[in-house]
Motif scaffolding. Sequence first.
Motif, PDB file in Angstrom:
ATOM      1  N   SER A  83      64.047  -2.556 -73.619  1.00 10.71           N
ATOM      2  CA  SER A  83      63.110  -3.448 -73.447  1.00 10.71           C
ATOM      3  C   SER A  83      61.626  -3.020 -72.940  1.00 10.71           C
ATOM      4  CB  SER A  83      63.744  -4.309 -71.887  1.00 10.71           C
ATOM      5  OG  SER A  83      62.664  -5.205 -71.734  1.00 10.71           O
ATOM      6  N   GLN A  84      61.662  -2.077 -72.306  1.00 13.27           N
ATOM      7  CA  GLN A  84      60.134  -1.477 -71.892  1.00 13.27           C
ATOM      8  C   GLN A  84      59.486  -1.097 -73.004  1.00 13.27           C
ATOM      9  OE1 GLN A  84      60.909   1.491 -68.680  1.00 13.27           O
ATOM     10  NE2 GLN A  84      61.729  -0.106 -67.317  1.00 13.27           N
TER      11      GLN A  84
ATOM     12  N   TYR B 172      59.816  -2.147 -76.377  1.00 14.58           N
ATOM     13  CA  TYR B 172      59.052  -3.031 -76.922  1.00 14.58           C
ATOM     14  C   TYR B 172      58.005  -3.876 -76.248  1.00 14.58           C
ATOM     15  CZ  TYR B 172      62.464  -2.107 -80.627  1.00 14.58           C
ATOM     16  OH  TYR B 172      63.150  -1.739 -81.801  1.00 14.58           O
ATOM     17  N   GLN B 173      58.275  -4.009 -75.118  1.00 19.01           N
ATOM     18  CA  GLN B 173      57.116  -4.641 -74.014  1.00 19.01           C
ATOM     19  C   GLN B 173      55.918  -3.819 -74.447  1.00 19.01           C
ATOM     20  OE1 GLN B 173      58.399  -4.956 -70.074  1.00 19.01           O
ATOM     21  NE2 GLN B 173      60.097  -5.786 -70.476  1.00 19.01           N
ATOM     22  N   SER B 174      55.871  -2.490 -74.341  1.00 17.44           N
ATOM     23  CA  SER B 174      54.803  -1.765 -74.497  1.00 17.44           C
ATOM     24  C   SER B 174      54.151  -1.651 -75.947  1.00 17.44           C
ATOM     25  CB  SER B 174      54.943  -0.285 -74.267  1.00 17.44           C
ATOM     26  OG  SER B 174      55.950   0.395 -74.900  1.00 17.44           O
TER      27      SER B 174
ATOM     28  N   LEU C 169      53.910  -4.635 -77.609  1.00 15.71           N
ATOM     29  CA  LEU C 169      53.434  -5.954 -77.852  1.00 15.71           C
ATOM     30  C   LEU C 169      51.816  -6.042 -77.707  1.00 15.71           C
ATOM     31  CD1 LEU C 169      55.777  -8.299 -75.832  1.00 15.71           C
ATOM     32  CD2 LEU C 169      55.859  -7.707 -78.271  1.00 15.71           C
TER      33      LEU C 169
ATOM     34  N   ARG D  10      50.054 -13.192 -71.815  1.00 19.47           N
ATOM     35  CA  ARG D  10      50.486 -11.967 -70.962  1.00 19.47           C
ATOM     36  C   ARG D  10      51.343 -12.518 -69.658  1.00 19.47           C
ATOM     37  NH1 ARG D  10      48.293  -6.907 -71.943  1.00 19.47           N
ATOM     38  NH2 ARG D  10      46.753  -6.855 -73.230  1.00 19.47           N
TER      39      ARG D  10
ATOM     40  N   ILE E  50      57.669 -11.493 -69.135  1.00 16.43           N
ATOM     41  CA  ILE E  50      57.742 -10.381 -70.114  1.00 16.43           C
ATOM     42  C   ILE E  50      57.755  -9.156 -69.251  1.00 16.43           C
ATOM     43  CG2 ILE E  50      56.597  -9.208 -71.927  1.00 16.43           C
ATOM     44  CD1 ILE E  50      55.200 -11.679 -72.635  1.00 16.43           C
ATOM     45  N   GLN E  51      57.063  -8.592 -68.294  1.00 17.13           N
ATOM     46  CA  GLN E  51      57.037  -7.709 -67.639  1.00 17.13           C
ATOM     47  C   GLN E  51      58.380  -7.496 -66.691  1.00 17.13           C
ATOM     48  OE1 GLN E  51      53.441  -7.188 -65.426  1.00 17.13           O
ATOM     49  NE2 GLN E  51      52.087  -6.683 -67.442  1.00 17.13           N
TER      50      GLN E  51
ATOM     51  N   SER F 283      61.198  -8.858 -67.413  1.00 24.83           N
ATOM     52  CA  SER F 283      62.521  -8.700 -68.003  1.00 24.83           C
ATOM     53  C   SER F 283      63.041  -7.416 -68.387  1.00 24.83           C
ATOM     54  CB  SER F 283      62.208  -9.176 -69.686  1.00 24.83           C
ATOM     55  OG  SER F 283      62.084 -10.499 -69.548  1.00 24.83           O
TER      56      SER F 283
ATOM     57  N   LEU G 107      66.878  -6.683 -73.177  1.00 29.97           N
ATOM     58  CA  LEU G 107      66.268  -7.118 -74.580  1.00 29.97           C
ATOM     59  C   LEU G 107      67.714  -7.669 -75.019  1.00 29.97           C
ATOM     60  CD1 LEU G 107      64.351  -7.897 -76.562  1.00 29.97           C
ATOM     61  CD2 LEU G 107      64.670  -5.484 -77.571  1.00 29.97           C
TER      62      LEU G 107
ATOM     63  N   PHE H 286      63.785 -11.715 -74.769  1.00 29.62           N
ATOM     64  CA  PHE H 286      64.075 -10.629 -73.599  1.00 29.62           C
ATOM     65  C   PHE H 286      64.835 -11.525 -72.513  1.00 29.62           C
ATOM     66  CE2 PHE H 286      60.026  -9.045 -75.515  1.00 29.62           C
ATOM     67  CZ  PHE H 286      60.372  -7.828 -75.361  1.00 29.62           C
TER      68      PHE H 286
END
Length: 523
Positions: free
Chosen positions: A342-343, A345-347, A349, A357, A361-362, A364, A367, A386
């Motif tokens: 999860s971290q 794919y968040q990075s 984006l 933003r 998202i942060q 979650s 994933l 997420f």
Amino acid sequence: MEGEESKTTSWSPVQRERLFTCRNSSDISGKKRKQGTVTGNASSIQLPEDKQVDEVIDSGTGKDAEEPSNKRVKPVSKGTGLASLMGPVKSTSLKRIGQSISRSISFKTEARPFPAAPLRQRVKNTPSTKRKNNLLWCDTVESISEELSAKEIKRQEVIFELTQGEQQLVDDLSLAKKAYYEPMLKLDIMTENELTQIFGTLDSLIPIHEDLWNRLQTLRGSEGTVHEVGPTLMEWFPCLDSYITYCCNLVAAKALLDHKKQERRVDEFLRLCQESSFSRKLDLWNFLDLPRSRLVKYPLLLKEILRHTSNEHPDLPHLKEAMELIQRIVGQVNSKTGEAESQYYQSSLCFQDDNQRLPEIQCSRLLHCHGELKNSKGQKLHVFLFELVLVLTRPVSHSEVLQFQVYRQPIPIADLLLEELPDGEVGGSFRGAFTSTNDRAKNFFRVSSRGRWKGQAHSLQASDSFSKQQWVSCIRQAIISFKDQLNSSHGSLLNQSADSSLDDIADLSIDSDDKVGVDVEMS
């Protein structure tokens, strides 16, 4: 020799129904008979030199070769000639062809049908491409004791499978290091930093599994049986905590490896390795993913051992404790790996503006799923579901790794509505765009938003009906899980957010069967 043979045109026996040969060799061995040809009614064999013909005849004839050359010879019967069955051959293969011809032509005094030559069959599984250890436990013992029940024999088979699996894993991990890591580093195909990121802590896993393999080997008695395996597994399983670091790195390793494959040198090296016999037709990623596959197999093997362990067996309580321990370890690895995925794919984006933003998202940690879908205009989107938000993106390539540009406004799970669309009932701009090629719109579902971004809706198309059902089930489960966590924790999930704007989510009711009031197709 292999290099020289590869440059020549190969020849192999060709299956034929019926073939007659000369009655006597004297018709062939005549001096300088038209450049060394064997003539018949319909076909001939062309050999470049008379000397070669003499060699063939000398090697294939007996006393018949000494008979006078004016002896009457029965002509070759009409049929399929050898010349029509042989393609052009380079001069370097003459010796090989001569030997083949001498084996194929019979110089008997009486003509008779030649038996059909069997076709050469390509062996699919040669010893070099198969796994070395495919034995069963019963194959490794001289005799099975009559005192062993059928249930105990099956138990020994599973324990032996566990032991063999450790040895195979050690061999494969060592192979990945010696055949991939070290050559790519030495040939400067990748930098040391890139290889370290791709291979992670794989090198540290080899001695761990060597240790278990040695322990299991020592447990084997003189008759080839293992009495108790539970205590050994209980003592060894805590070593698998190191899998957390390795598995958490797999997502970034896979992304970097896929990116590096776009380079010609990397792609050619990996392709040659995959085509080699040592790889068993597996690519590098298959070797890198072996530890994770092995980890999730331990509970299955232990379950089988338990199933074939009698209630009176002293190993039973130890096996139960080992099962609880390995399930807890696998759960921890899965949880940490999910957070790392999860971290990552968040990075990856990329946001077009700050309004995209969202704090969800942060916040979650997991994933649920992600993959490629199409919108109603046929545009390819990469969708991320997420733990707290649904994000639609467009893949964009950068110099380092693939990134994802956020498409429209992300939809929080608290505001998410799902509608499964029957085939042919999409509406919006789809009919105008695709009715010329397909009268029915298939595998669509619609996601929409209420609350903060009410009115936003997207019709998404999966590749097939199975993929559609996977997406629909995953989204519904995410909505239900969010609602359950909200009710059970009394808002404790919301307190993890640094933004107080999440406080109003607790007042929203979640119903996946509701339909959006305003159906707007976003372009």
